[in-house]
Scaffold this active site. Structure first.
Site, PDB file in Angstrom:
ATOM      1  N   TYR A   1       0.863  -1.277  -0.033  1.00 33.77           N
ATOM      2  CA  TYR A   1      -0.083   0.014  -0.039  1.00 33.77           C
ATOM      3  C   TYR A   1       0.961   1.206   0.024  1.00 33.77           C
ATOM      4  O   TYR A   1       0.964   1.990  -0.986  1.00 33.77           O
ATOM      5  CB  TYR A   1      -1.029   0.124   1.205  1.00 33.77           C
TER       6      TYR A   1
ATOM      7  N   SER B   1      -6.425   0.749  -4.599  1.00 32.45           N
ATOM      8  CA  SER B   1      -6.415   2.296  -4.405  1.00 32.45           C
ATOM      9  C   SER B   1      -5.088   2.888  -4.444  1.00 32.45           C
ATOM     10  O   SER B   1      -4.514   2.827  -5.337  1.00 32.45           O
ATOM     11  CB  SER B   1      -7.167   2.455  -2.787  1.00 32.45           C
TER      12      SER B   1
ATOM     13  N   ASP C   1     -17.669   3.009  -8.060  1.00 38.12           N
ATOM     14  CA  ASP C   1     -16.582   3.604  -7.345  1.00 38.12           C
ATOM     15  C   ASP C   1     -16.608   4.934  -7.255  1.00 38.12           C
ATOM     16  O   ASP C   1     -15.948   5.486  -8.212  1.00 38.12           O
ATOM     17  CB  ASP C   1     -15.267   2.801  -7.703  1.00 38.12           C
TER      18      ASP C   1
ATOM     19  N   HIS D   1     -15.780   1.221  -3.967  1.00 35.76           N
ATOM     20  CA  HIS D   1     -14.508   1.095  -3.846  1.00 35.76           C
ATOM     21  C   HIS D   1     -14.086  -0.222  -3.167  1.00 35.76           C
ATOM     22  O   HIS D   1     -12.787  -0.597  -2.856  1.00 35.76           O
ATOM     23  CB  HIS D   1     -14.132   2.382  -2.816  1.00 35.76           C
TER      24      HIS D   1
END
Length: 714
Positions: A478, A558, A642, A677
């Protein structure tokens, strides 16, 4: 005769080759034609082409037709993977166990969430004394396909009224429904157009919530940037709701919550995802003014609790790893703060219950929990069940038994009770899951990134795995927004490891594992550090024979989708498969959509300066796909609802890759319908998604059958 036999055998062999679903035989794909429009934007005198900008219009028939055409190609490809159904079956089998959340008390009832196993959404139950539990709210009845999910649930002070939010199709836009908690009858009209909001009651008369004005154009992609805090009085219409904060002061994110004793309304306001102003309002005094506690965005501060007029604050002001301070509400500015629990070398998160503070520290991404009184006196160190992530430790002031959960990458989530006075810990709920943790191992290593920084990484796999460089491996990351990746159990990852897969998670810079300094080392002009950390993690796994480039997949969602997009365009030679999910792929235009401008603290924007524009363009995935390069097999995933990271990011990235791919590896995009999302995605859709993701990954690594069958690993 020999010639006839040879011809016959050759024909049989040829037929078998035609029926063999190998990557080579189904990779020669004819992608849908994606038109290019000569769209150009001038940034500081530099012209940048954006040929697929038309895909940003999510309301156009052209875009909808493109989505249908891409999905047709993708699902046709996925349907030919020979073990897709087997993966789905095993995911479904392992998922099918009872999951129960920690109980909480409201009024005369004890409430808890439960999922029988394969229900699309968790059901909220309640129980009075020793009576049989009953269903209170079942979001599975809200829609036939399970795509309407339950969000926040908040009870009035006496527990007699409940306000709960729902999301339709995974959208961040919510509706709030008000119901009599005793009779379960709807009390008044639904509150609509709510976004990024909690629900916090002022006694029994009304509650606070936050939202934006509904944007012009598409609500799924149009920009929203002025958040406001409202108060809804029961018995009145939404049109009469009073704006408490955000009318004069333009802030991108505004939140409000009431202290447990009802004394103060706490207001947080920010312009980005990092740093906030803090205000309080005395609710015991009529027409009291809103008082500033912190008047800038240079730190993040929240009210943990209060004891009368003494406030307990959790802050990273002058303390990158956070500390807890106390101050009088009569003059709460920072110069009057007094340390209760000073900053340490480890990152702090805090909760409260029964008059105690529970300080949860991250030590190399692993939980350590201490219990303190409100004066900062150490009561005890909580003995956790093992090495992993512990969370919870929350309760009301009169709650003597609280609960916490514990898990790691190979240990399913269990719930424990804790007696706050004695410190006694007991198992409350242990899952009856068909997964034997003792067959797996998980260990932490530290590797060196490009600039010499030491990065921790936890690697998990089945015991007995031979480190010969041929193990299918998912490297997940991430690296942003001060978010920490701590060890937690995942059913999908468990199936991956059962199949002989290795699962590796590095704690990249940009995250919060080592506080605000670690976060700031991976933002704006330092963002390349995050990609370098990820690349170095891959190189470590390959060098140490966990895997090799032919058996390595990189995955993230993301901001992690951006991580995958940037890594695969910078080092396409490093991995066999790339799996970017709901990613931020166009770094020059991300701030033009929904609440994207709030991410500028981490990214900066192309409008800031020529230097920032050039830096962003230098790694923006959409702008760094080069014609003729052999990119890895790529399965991009996104959802048509999303409205956090709009799907146009993924659309444009897929179009660029398909047009410029120089090799035979497939470039596919899987666009889920009625999904946002990620939050609230129905279980049935999650299972289908991961069967496709794992199937695509293994198939493109050359596995003609599941690894567990070949090596008998399950």
């Amino acid at each position: 005769m020999k010639k006839i036999i040879f011809i016959t055998l050759f024909a049989i062999l040829l037929a078998s080759c035609k029926n063999n679903n190998s990557p080579q035989n189904i990779t020669n794909l004819k992608y849908p034609t994606t038109k290019q429009v000569d769209t150009i934007t001038n940034y500081f005198g530099i012209k940048v082409r954006d040929p697929y900008r038309w895909l940003e219009d999510d309301t156009s028939e052209e875009t909808k037709n493109w989505v249908k055409a891409e999905n047709k190609i993708t699902f046709n490809y996925l349907s030919k993977i020979p073990y897709r159904k087997e993966l789905k079956s095993r995911l479904k089998e392992l998922w099918n166990y009872e999951k129960i959340g920690a109980p909480f008390k409201e009024g005369n009832y004890t409430y808890f969430y439960k999922n029988d196993g394969l229900q699309n959404q968790y059901v909220l139950y309640r129980q009075k004394n020793k009576e049989a539990p009953e269903i209170f709210l079942d979001p599975n009845t809200f829609s036939k396909d399970g795509t309407i999910s339950l969000g926040n649930v908040s009870f009035s002070k006496n527990g007699k009224i409940v306000a709960y939010s729902i999301s339709e199709g995974g959208s961040d836009w919510r509706k709030i429904i008000i119901m009599d908690a005793l009779s379960k009858e709807i009390k008044e009209d639904t509150i609509v157009d709510v976004k990024f909001s909690g629900i916090s009651w002022k006694g029994n008369k009304g509650f606070y919530y936050s939202s934006y004005e509904k944007p012009k154009g598409s609500e799924l992609s149009a920009k929203t940037d002025q958040h406001r805090l409202f108060y809804h009085q029961l018995g009145t219409s939404q049109k009469e709701d009073k704006i408490i904060f955000g009318k004069q002061k333009k802030r991108r994110y505004v939140g409000g919550y009431v202290t447990e004793d009802g004394h103060y309304l706490v207001i947080t306001a920010s312009v980005s995802t990092s740093g906030n102003e803090l205000y309080i309002k005395d609710l015991t005094k009529k027409n009291s003014k809103i008082i500033s506690v912190v008047s800038n965005f240079e730190s993040t501060t929240n009210v943990l609790d209060n004891k009368g007029e003494i406030l307990l604050l959790v802050t990273n002001l002058n303390a990158p790893n956070k500390r807890i301070v106390k101050v009088s509400a009569s003059n709460p500015i920072p110069k009057n703060w007094v340390d209760v629990i000073p900053e340490t070398s480890n990152v702090l998160s805090a909760s409260k219950a029964n008059g105690f503070i529970f300080a949860n520290y991250m030590v190399d991404a692993i939980s350590k929990v201490n219990q303190y009184d409100y004066n900062g006196k150490l009561i005890r160190k909580i003995k956790l069940p093992g090495i992993g992530t512990a969370s919870g430790f929350k309760g009301k002031k009169d709650q003597q038994i609280i609960y916490f959960s514990f898990s790691n990458y190979i240990t399913p989530n269990s719930i424990f009770s804790l007696e706050t006075k004695s410190g006694k810990i007991a198992i409350y709920k242990k899952p009856a899951i068909d997964f034997n943790s003792s067959n797996f191992e998980s260990h932490q290593i530290f590797y060196t990134s490009k600039d010499g920084t030491k990065i921790p990484m936890i690697i998990s796999y089945k015991k007995g795995t031979i480190l010969n460089g041929k193990n299918p491996t998912i490297l997940y990351g991430y690296g942003g927004f001060n978010i920490s990746l701590t060890p937690s159990f995942s059913i999908t990852n468990a199936v991956w490891m059962e199949e002989g897969g290795i699962y590796a998670v590095p704690n990249l810079r940009g995250g919060g594992e080592y506080g605000e300094k670690w976060h700031n080392a991976g933002i704006k002009m330092h963002k390349q550090n995050v990609f370098d950390d990820f690349i170095s993690a891959a190189e470590y796994l390959i060098k140490n024979n966990y895997t090799s480039k032919n058996y390595l997949a990189i995955r993230g969602g993301s901001n992690g989708g951006l991580l995958v997009g940037a890594t695969m365009t910078q080092r396409p030679d490093l991995m066999k498969v790339a799996l970017p999910a709901v990613g931020v792929m166009d770094m020059l235009r991300y701030h033009k959509f929904t609440a994207g401008a709030g991410w500028a603290y981490d990214y900066g924007t192309a409008d800031d300066s020529k230097e920032m524009f050039e830096y962003l363009k230098g790694y923006s995935p959409v702008h760094n796909v080069k014609k003729g390069v052999h990119y890895p097999a790529t399965l991009i995933t996104t959802g048509d609802h999303d409205d956090r990271v709009v799907p146009a990011h993924s659309f444009k990235f897929a179009a660029e890759l398909q047009a410029k791919q120089g090799g035979n590896n497939p470039i596919l995009i899987r666009i889920e319908t009625n999904v946002g999302h990620g939050a609230g995605t129905p279980v049935s859709k999650i299972i289908e998604q991961y069967a496709d993701i794992f199937g695509f990954t293994l198939f493109n690594m050359g596995f003609k059958d599941l690894p567990s069958k070949v090596k008998n690993r399950r």
